[in-house]
Design an enzyme around this catalytic site. Structure first.
Site, mmCIF file in Angstrom:
data_model
loop_
_atom_site.group_PDB
_atom_site.id
_atom_site.type_symbol
_atom_site.label_atom_id
_atom_site.label_comp_id
_atom_site.label_asym_id
_atom_site.label_seq_id
_atom_site.Cartn_x
_atom_site.Cartn_y
_atom_site.Cartn_z
ATOM 1 N N HIS A 82 0.844 -1.200 0.000
ATOM 2 C CA HIS A 82 0.000 0.000 0.000
ATOM 3 C C HIS A 82 0.874 1.244 0.000
ATOM 4 C CE1 HIS A 82 -3.476 2.546 0.732
ATOM 5 N NE2 HIS A 82 -2.708 3.222 1.556
ATOM 6 N N ASP A 161 -15.417 2.569 8.061
ATOM 7 C CA ASP A 161 -14.407 3.513 7.593
ATOM 8 C C ASP A 161 -15.007 4.514 6.615
ATOM 9 O OD1 ASP A 161 -11.597 4.454 7.108
ATOM 10 O OD2 ASP A 161 -12.101 3.777 5.089
ATOM 11 N N ARG A 168 -15.154 12.740 9.062
ATOM 12 C CA ARG A 168 -13.877 13.418 9.345
ATOM 13 C C ARG A 168 -13.607 14.514 8.336
ATOM 14 N NH1 ARG A 168 -10.054 8.642 8.726
ATOM 15 N NH2 ARG A 168 -8.435 10.220 8.928
ATOM 16 N N SER A 183 -7.655 3.680 9.509
ATOM 17 C CA SER A 183 -8.431 3.699 8.267
ATOM 18 C C SER A 183 -7.721 2.905 7.168
ATOM 19 C CB SER A 183 -8.637 5.161 7.836
ATOM 20 O OG SER A 183 -9.094 5.250 6.507
ATOM 21 N N LYS A 187 -8.605 -1.383 5.797
ATOM 22 C CA LYS A 187 -8.908 -1.776 4.418
ATOM 23 C C LYS A 187 -7.969 -2.875 3.929
ATOM 24 C CE LYS A 187 -9.245 2.664 3.669
ATOM 25 N NZ LYS A 187 -9.506 4.045 3.283
HETATM 26 N N1 URA Z 1 -6.344 7.464 3.334
HETATM 27 C C1 URA Z 1 -7.226 6.641 3.948
HETATM 28 O O1 URA Z 1 -7.588 5.609 3.418
HETATM 29 N N2 URA Z 1 -7.709 7.007 5.139
HETATM 30 C C2 URA Z 1 -7.342 8.134 5.755
HETATM 31 O O2 URA Z 1 -7.821 8.388 6.846
HETATM 32 C C3 URA Z 1 -6.434 8.983 5.110
HETATM 33 C C4 URA Z 1 -5.941 8.608 3.896
#
Ligand code: URA
Ligand code: CA
Length: 433
Positions: A82, A161, A168, A183, A187
């Protein structure tokens, strides 16, 4: 349990328990906890932060809010990568076939991009016939057979999320290390990887503008990954200028092909070898980093990496002949050079501004509904530290619009050329495990 008590507890700087964190994520996902209470909690968390244990509980609760991908039918240790995002980041296109070519199973779930260029799927779709609409069974079969396949995002992954991120975004609480780390990691974990390699970017074009913040984020993500039983490693890499030369979908596919042939930009190649070597080690296909690196270099030299890319493309309906004949990729109608105004050394190329220039040409999406032009983008010829003569081309614009004056101005505003000699920036700052 009452939400108001949890808000107060975090506001006053206390640590929440596993049960309390599960209560608030479950309640919020189901709609029992209203947005105004979650907003207040997010702000309290923004100022107070979370302990390592709280971050692990939070991430687990987010993972459990939705579906989790089952990759157990795939043989071997599945390692995912990632990147925290940047401009012209072509690494996934290179890494997937590269590490697969030495036997690491790459089961990639990807999305479409929002912002300066498309996501991995958009980029791959510039290859005629390539598609990611395959069943889970087909996906598993292809990874077992070819060691690499890409599938589009499906299922209900990490709904907590999605809901929390939207909140947010409008309550000035995006920039919390605890929230960003949980977050991103939720994923990756829900997508089923056994091990994870993170490329945390730092610099003007990155989410984390300075090295200290990038290190803190990387450390936090590594702790979460290892805390939930997925081996995780991170490197911190430079995003003070775009990575490689190409920014734009088909242009980046061409750049990935060049890199798999060992003829790509030096920075892109180095980053791919570094990230790839960590992936190979985590997948237990090499004893150590240096051995992994030799294996990857050998696979590029022998043509094995390129062959894996062709097999992967063909298996998903793509015209693999583009690999030998990149002229078959979509091409733009106009190519416009942007000449340097003065001689000197390139001191700065603001990555974000180059990204915006690519967007203006139509390479990226402003909204989820935007249609992108796969052929357009920019190719840089000069990077930070390079010498340039007045009149020499800094950048080639690939456009389907004849008038690109605004894009030219944008590119000039990204480049800073000075009289003094400038060193190329460090590409890889450090490694965190
Ligand atoms: N990318 C994400 O997937 N989540 C965040 O909170 C910030 C950047
Ligand atoms: Ca690039």
């Amino acid at each position: 349990m009452r939400m108001v008590d949890l808000i107060e507890k975090k506001r006053d700087g206390y640590e929440l328990t596993k049960v309390e964190i599960e209560f608030l994520i479950n309640g919020f996902t189901k709609g029992d906890i209203p947005d105004y209470q979650m907003s207040a909690f997010a702000m309290a968390l923004f100022f107070r932060g979370m302990t390592k244990e709280e971050r692990v509980y939070l991430t687990k609760a987010i993972v459990q809010s939705g579906d989790q991908i089952d990759l157990s039918g795939i043989v071997g240790i599945k390692v995912d990568k990632h990147s925290t995002g940047g401009v012209g980041d072509t690494t996934t296109l290179v890494l997937a076939p590269l590490v697969a070519s030495v036997g690491v199973p790459v089961a990639k779930m990807s999305g479409r991009g929002l912002g300066h260029t498309g996501g991995t799927i958009d980029k791959l779709e510039s290859i005629k016939g390539f598609h990611v609409e395959i069943s889970n069974e087909e996906f598993t079969r292809l990874v077992n057979q070819n060691k690499v396949a890409v599938i589009g995002q499906s299922g209900n992954l990490t709904p907590a999320d999605k809901k929390l991120y939207a909140l947010r975004d409008v309550t000035a609480t995006v920039n919390s290390i605890s929230l960003i780390a949980s977050s991103i990691m939720s994923k990756k974990i829900a997508a089923g990887a056994d091990a994870i390699v993170l490329d945390v970017k730092t610099g003007s074009g990155a989410f984390m503008k300075n090295l200290e913040d990038a290190k803190e984020l990387a450390q936090s993500m590594v702790e979460i990954g290892n805390g939930v039983g997925r081996k995780t490693k991170a490197i911190i890499s430079d995003m003070s200028q775009p990575l490689g030369f190409a920014v734009g979908n088909a242009l980046e596919v061409k750049e990935a092909i060049d890199t798999l042939k060992g003829q790509g930009p030096e920075d892109l190649q180095e980053l791919c070898l570094t990230l790839g070597s960590h992936m190979v080690v985590l997948a237990k296909k090499a004893a150590d980093f240096n051995q992994a690196r030799e294996m990857l270099k050998e696979s590029i030299q022998s043509g094995q990496a390129l062959q894996t890319f062709k097999t992967f493309l063909a298996a998903q309906g793509g015209d693999a002949s583009v690999v030998d004949d990149p002229a078959k990729l979509p091409t733009a109608s106009y190519m416009v050079e942007v000449p340097a105004k003065t001689s000197g050394y390139v001191a700065e190329i603001t990555a974000e501004t180059i990204g915006t220039a690519a967007m203006m040409l139509g390479a990226g999406r402003a909204t989820k509904e935007s249609v992108i032009d796969l052929a357009v983008g920019v190719v840089l010829h000069k990077k930070v530290g390079d010498h340039v003569e007045a009149g020499e081309s800094l950048v080639t614009i690939h456009s389907n619009k004849e008038n690109v004056q605004e894009v030219i101005e944008k590119i000039y505003s990204a480049y800073k050329v000075t009289d003094e000699k400038v060193d190329a920036p460090t590409l890889i700052y450090t490694e965190i495990q």
